[in-house]
Design a protein around this motif. Structure first.
Motif, PDB file in Angstrom:
ATOM      1  N   VAL A  42       0.836  -1.202   0.000  1.00 21.28           N
ATOM      2  CA  VAL A  42       0.000   0.000   0.000  1.00 21.28           C
ATOM      3  C   VAL A  42       0.869   1.250   0.000  1.00 21.28           C
ATOM      4  N   HIS A  43       1.935   1.242   0.808  1.00 21.89           N
ATOM      5  CA  HIS A  43       2.852   2.386   0.826  1.00 21.89           C
ATOM      6  C   HIS A  43       3.409   2.667  -0.567  1.00 21.89           C
ATOM      7  N   ASP A  44       3.770   1.595  -1.278  1.00 18.75           N
ATOM      8  CA  ASP A  44       4.303   1.775  -2.633  1.00 18.75           C
ATOM      9  C   ASP A  44       3.270   2.418  -3.551  1.00 18.75           C
ATOM     10  N   VAL A  45       2.011   1.978  -3.438  1.00 13.66           N
ATOM     11  CA  VAL A  45       0.947   2.564  -4.251  1.00 13.66           C
ATOM     12  C   VAL A  45       0.790   4.046  -3.928  1.00 13.66           C
ATOM     13  N   LEU A  46       0.783   4.391  -2.649  1.00 13.77           N
ATOM     14  CA  LEU A  46       0.610   5.787  -2.257  1.00 13.77           C
ATOM     15  C   LEU A  46       1.765   6.650  -2.745  1.00 13.77           C
ATOM     16  N   ARG A  47       2.990   6.148  -2.624  1.00 10.46           N
ATOM     17  CA  ARG A  47       4.143   6.916  -3.113  1.00 10.46           C
ATOM     18  C   ARG A  47       4.021   7.174  -4.615  1.00 10.46           C
ATOM     19  N   ARG A  48       3.527   6.176  -5.337  1.00 11.91           N
ATOM     20  CA  ARG A  48       3.456   6.259  -6.797  1.00 11.91           C
ATOM     21  C   ARG A  48       2.275   7.111  -7.272  1.00 11.91           C
ATOM     22  N   GLU A  49       1.147   7.023  -6.574  1.00  9.43           N
ATOM     23  CA  GLU A  49      -0.089   7.602  -7.090  1.00  9.43           C
ATOM     24  C   GLU A  49      -0.457   8.955  -6.494  1.00  9.43           C
ATOM     25  N   LEU A  50       0.014   9.257  -5.288  1.00  8.18           N
ATOM     26  CA  LEU A  50      -0.341  10.545  -4.699  1.00  8.18           C
ATOM     27  C   LEU A  50       0.429  11.677  -5.373  1.00  8.18           C
ATOM     28  N   PRO A  51      -0.128  12.880  -5.405  1.00  5.00           N
ATOM     29  CA  PRO A  51       0.582  14.013  -6.019  1.00  5.00           C
ATOM     30  C   PRO A  51       1.887  14.311  -5.295  1.00  5.00           C
ATOM     31  N   GLN A  52       2.836  14.866  -6.041  1.00  5.99           N
ATOM     32  CA  GLN A  52       4.063  15.344  -5.424  1.00  5.99           C
ATOM     33  C   GLN A  52       3.780  16.672  -4.704  1.00  5.99           C
ATOM     34  N   GLY A  53       4.630  17.018  -3.773  1.00  9.66           N
ATOM     35  CA  GLY A  53       4.421  18.258  -3.042  1.00  9.66           C
ATOM     36  C   GLY A  53       3.586  18.037  -1.801  1.00  9.66           C
ATOM     37  N   ARG A  54       3.078  19.121  -1.259  1.00  9.54           N
ATOM     38  CA  ARG A  54       2.328  19.078  -0.005  1.00  9.54           C
ATOM     39  C   ARG A  54       1.002  18.358  -0.193  1.00  9.54           C
ATOM     40  N   LEU A  55       0.681  17.462   0.768  1.00  9.10           N
ATOM     41  CA  LEU A  55      -0.547  16.671   0.701  1.00  9.10           C
ATOM     42  C   LEU A  55      -1.498  17.067   1.818  1.00  9.10           C
ATOM     43  N   ALA A  56      -2.793  16.968   1.534  1.00 13.12           N
ATOM     44  CA  ALA A  56      -3.828  17.159   2.547  1.00 13.12           C
ATOM     45  C   ALA A  56      -4.439  15.798   2.843  1.00 13.12           C
ATOM     46  N   ILE A  57      -4.331  15.367   4.090  1.00  7.51           N
ATOM     47  CA  ILE A  57      -4.759  14.014   4.462  1.00  7.51           C
ATOM     48  C   ILE A  57      -5.741  14.090   5.626  1.00  7.51           C
ATOM     49  N   TYR A  58      -6.814  13.340   5.491  1.00  5.89           N
ATOM     50  CA  TYR A  58      -7.828  13.203   6.548  1.00  5.89           C
ATOM     51  C   TYR A  58      -7.739  11.793   7.090  1.00  5.89           C
ATOM     52  N   GLU A  59      -7.452  11.687   8.376  1.00  4.50           N
ATOM     53  CA  GLU A  59      -7.461  10.370   9.011  1.00  4.50           C
ATOM     54  C   GLU A  59      -8.709  10.252   9.860  1.00  4.50           C
ATOM     55  N   ALA A  60      -9.586   9.346   9.470  1.00 15.75           N
ATOM     56  CA  ALA A  60     -10.866   9.144  10.141  1.00 15.75           C
ATOM     57  C   ALA A  60     -10.692   8.111  11.251  1.00 15.75           C
ATOM     58  N   GLY A  61     -10.764   8.565  12.491  1.00 15.61           N
ATOM     59  CA  GLY A  61     -10.552   7.665  13.611  1.00 15.61           C
ATOM     60  C   GLY A  61      -9.075   7.445  13.877  1.00 15.61           C
ATOM     61  N   GLY A  62      -8.331   8.508  14.082  1.00 18.37           N
ATOM     62  CA  GLY A  62      -6.878   8.392  14.251  1.00 18.37           C
ATOM     63  C   GLY A  62      -6.502   8.091  15.676  1.00 18.37           C
ATOM     64  N   GLY A  63      -5.626   7.111  15.841  1.00 20.90           N
ATOM     65  CA  GLY A  63      -5.147   6.757  17.168  1.00 20.90           C
ATOM     66  C   GLY A  63      -3.819   7.421  17.473  1.00 20.90           C
ATOM     67  N   SER A  64      -2.921   6.672  18.114  1.00 16.34           N
ATOM     68  CA  SER A  64      -1.653   7.238  18.563  1.00 16.34           C
ATOM     69  C   SER A  64      -0.533   7.065  17.553  1.00 16.34           C
ATOM     70  N   CYS A  65      -0.772   6.334  16.462  1.00 16.04           N
ATOM     71  CA  CYS A  65       0.264   6.197  15.428  1.00 16.04           C
ATOM     72  C   CYS A  65      -0.393   6.155  14.055  1.00 16.04           C
ATOM     73  N   SER A  66       0.396   6.525  13.045  1.00 17.34           N
ATOM     74  CA  SER A  66      -0.103   6.609  11.678  1.00 17.34           C
ATOM     75  C   SER A  66       0.311   5.376  10.888  1.00 17.34           C
ATOM     76  N   VAL A  67      -0.472   5.023   9.869  1.00 17.07           N
ATOM     77  CA  VAL A  67      -0.091   3.925   8.975  1.00 17.07           C
ATOM     78  C   VAL A  67       0.649   4.438   7.748  1.00 17.07           C
ATOM     79  N   LEU A  68       0.885   5.746   7.663  1.00 18.40           N
ATOM     80  CA  LEU A  68       1.623   6.303   6.536  1.00 18.40           C
ATOM     81  C   LEU A  68       3.124   6.065   6.686  1.00 18.40           C
ATOM     82  N   PRO A  69       3.841   5.897   5.571  1.00 19.47           N
ATOM     83  CA  PRO A  69       5.304   5.879   5.654  1.00 19.47           C
ATOM     84  C   PRO A  69       5.801   7.263   6.047  1.00 19.47           C
ATOM     85  N   PRO A  70       6.895   7.340   6.807  1.00 20.57           N
ATOM     86  CA  PRO A  70       7.343   8.629   7.348  1.00 20.57           C
ATOM     87  C   PRO A  70       7.575   9.703   6.297  1.00 20.57           C
ATOM     88  N   GLU A  71       8.078   9.319   5.106  1.00 19.61           N
ATOM     89  CA  GLU A  71       8.385  10.353   4.116  1.00 19.61           C
ATOM     90  C   GLU A  71       7.116  10.999   3.567  1.00 19.61           C
TER      91      GLU A  71
END
Length: 266
Positions: A42-71
């Motif tokens: 999934v991380h590979d898909v997100l790196r490849r498909e998300l726009p370059q530059g600053r991203l706007a992300i909504y996490e619905a039901g966010g806990g104490s850690c993220s599932v996103l890769p740090p970069e």
């Protein structure tokens, strides 16, 4: 985690989280196994498909850690919405944490590049309302990442039909999580709305302008956890799962207790 409550959240509370304090564990404490491998894919898909530059992300039901890769997290403006006050308070990586209900909380149209809903929809009584809110908040071509348990798996059936005290016992004594069941800590009560079932989720998505571009069912991460911590107990569970697989239709594997999907707004 966004979970049911009897509190009125018509007026949501926003808490600003300093970016400098952000700390994220991108693999969500997953032990090596199919679920971890899928999240890396999934991380590979997100790196490849998300726009370059600053991203706007909504996490619905966010806990104490993220599932996103740090970069990706480092170049994202992250907004978290969660109904649980303790979860909002404990969040350390969001730029804005909002106390609210993802089933009813609405953002302006075409606001986000990505919505993350990880281990949340099984706790919601109105999954359809939440999914439509996510879709409406996405920009064109934006994506929704969903991670959820499979209600038709062995672990899904046990979770659905066993009492909540058993879930707390399992987390404490099998998973070794001492704080399980305390305020703001999992496990949370589950509803298993029909849309949590993967074929129904896919059909609902297709009918509402969302294309499923990634879909993978995986062995529940509880299995490799048990094999590490409680090998005898795990051997008994594996034997029971193997017996069920032998009598069920060919190709069925009741150990596939989780799935990851990515939906893209057309």
């Amino acid at each position: 985690m966004n979970k049911p409550a009897t509190i009125d959240f018509a007026t949501a509370t926003a808490i600003q989280i300093p970016a400098a304090t952000a700390q994220a564990e991108a693999l969500h404490d997953l032990v090596p196994g199919e679920a971890r491998d899928s999240l890396l894919a999934v991380h590979d898909v997100l790196r490849r498909e998300l726009p370059q530059g600053r991203l706007a992300i909504y996490e619905a039901g966010g806990g104490s850690c993220s599932v996103l890769p740090p970069e990706l997290l480092s170049r994202s403006q992250v907004t978290v919405v969660d109904i649980d006050e303790d979860q909002v308070r404990n969040n350390t990586y969001a730029d804005e944490a909002i106390r609210g209900d993802v089933q009813t909380y609405r953002f302006g149209g075409e606001t986000f590049d990505l919505v993350i809903c990880y281990n949340v929809i099984e706790h919601l009584p109105n999954v359809d309302a939440a999914l439509l809110n996510f879709r409406d908040a996405l920009k064109r071509g934006g994506m929704i990442l969903i991670g959820a348990p499979n209600p038709r798996s062995l672990s899904g059936v046990v979770t659905k039909y066993s009492p909540h005290w058993f879930h707390v016992w399992f987390y404490r004594h099998i998973r070794g999580i001492r704080d399980a069941g305390l305020p703001g800590e999992p496990p949370f009560p589950t509803f298993f709305h029909p849309l949590v079932t993967l074929p129904r989720l896919e059909a609902f998505a297709a009918a509402n302008g969302l294309d499923m571009t990634y879909r993978r069912e995986v062995e529940s991460p509880r299995y490799p956890e048990m094999r590490r911590r409680k090998p005898l107990f795990a051997a008994l569970v594996d034997a029971g799962a193997a017996m069920l697989n032998a009598v069920l239709p060919r190709g069925t594997d009741v150990r596939r207790g989780d799935y990851h999907v990515i939906l893209r707004k057309s």
